[in-house]
Design a protein around this motif. Structure first.
Motif: not given
Lengths: 129, 211
Positions: A15-25, A81-86, B173-185
């Motif tokens: 998803x845009x804005x999502x990252x691949x699994x990384x550590x917190x650090x 937003x990166x150039x990765x294939x995903x 509501x806590x960190x429910x799946x739908x709330x997390x989607x809104x947070x991403x947006x």
């Protein structure tokens, strides 16, 4: 079965804005790097705009280049937003958006510049004659 | 065994990579992608305001030029506020992913305070200009300036309202799946506003102030 196929999908697209699994650090470090780069580019922009040290006509070009670089930093480090294939779908949507932006901004400046040149106000035409 | 079956289904030609999806993408990907499309259309809308500003920047109608009314020190502080709030918003995203309420509320509060500081400075700048008689009706340049920067300010105001809503929703509501989607947006929205502000301070204040 259905659970594992869902997992497979997540590997294939991101998803845009999502990252691949990384550590917190690593994730925090990504934002810190982005912030430092953005602050540096901003500081350079403001410095360049008010300085006499560089050749004056180069200043607008430098400001535009720095702005584009900073938008790139924001896209990569904050929006992920990166150039990765995903990320292909996200990048394609971005590319189309940029095409429209350049058509609108570039086209307006180009056409209005020519209109100003070819159709000056009446008093300027009178002066030329 | 189940995993092997899935891989074969998704890779019927044994290419070593997925060529066919087993079904539609998960909801959080579809939602974020749709919101990304909206953000891009919002950026296209902003590009029209930018084009208007670029065309009208010299049409000052004997009124003030950009260099006479822009206070770059003010703009620099506004920029730093937005940058830091974008960073705090990133920390809030991480805290939400880790289900850490304390850090989530803390980061969101910092984001909110910095956003409000930005809005306060921008409002003060606008009020000062209008009180000196340089309102949006003074010249075509000022019309373009107020509509572009004001449009960004309205987006930030909407973002602050959305931010408070997200805090309330996580509280209730806590960190429910739908709330997390809104947070991403929300995070996407807030970071995108920062990108637009980069264009605003470069084109409007730095280039427009030099012209």
């Amino acid at each position: 079965m259905s659970e594992s196929s869902g997992h497979f999908d997540e590997r294939a697209d991101i998803a845009p804005g999502a990252e691949e699994e990384h550590s917190l650090r690593a994730r925090v470090l990504g934002y810190v790097v982005g912030l430092v780069l953005a602050l540096l580019l901003t500081a350079t922009s403001f410095f360049i705009a008010g300085t006499d040290l560089v050749w004056q006509p180069s200043i607008p070009v430098a400001i535009v280049v720095l702005a584009i670089a900073q938008m790139g930093v924001h896209l990569v480090f904050f929006l992920h937003i990166t150039t990765g294939p995903d990320n292909t779908n996200n990048v394609l949507a971005l590319a189309f958006g940029l095409l429209i932006v350049f058509l609108v901004v570039g086209g307006s400046i180009w056409i209005m510049g020519h209109l100003n040149q070819n159709m000056p106000p009446m008093e300027q035409i009178m002066k030329m004659q | 065994m189940a995993m092997t079956a899935t891989v074969e289904h998704a890779d019927p030609h044994h290419l070593g990579r997925a060529v066919e999806h087993a079904g539609p993408a998960p909801k959080h990907i579809v939602t974020a992608y749709g919101f990304w499309i909206f953000l891009l259309s919002d950026i296209v809308m902003f590009s029209c305001f930018f084009a208007a500003y670029a065309v009208l920047v010299h049409q000052v109608a004997d009124g003030p030029k950009g260099a006479e009314i822009f206070d770059l020190r003010n703009v620099a502080v506004e920029t730093i506020c937005l940058l830091l709030s974008s960073f705090a918003c990133g920390m809030a995203s991480i805290a939400a992913d880790l289900r850490n309420r304390l850090w989530f509320y803390l980061s969101m509060t910092v984001t909110c305070v910095l956003g409000l500081a930005f809005l306060a400075m921008e409002f003060r700048e606008f009020a000062d200009l209008v009180s000196r008689g340089y309102g949006p009706s003074r010249s075509a340049f000022l019309t373009a300036f107020f509509s572009l920067v004001g449009c960004h300010g309205l987006h930030v105001s909407a973002g602050v309202l959305w931010l408070l809503t997200m805090m309330a929703q996580v509280f209730a509501k806590g960190f429910r799946a739908d709330i997390m989607r809104r947070m991403t947006c929300f995070a996407l929205f807030w970071h995108a506003l920062d990108i637009i502000w980069v264009a605003v301070f470069s084109v409007v204040y730095l280039l427009g102030g030099a012209a």
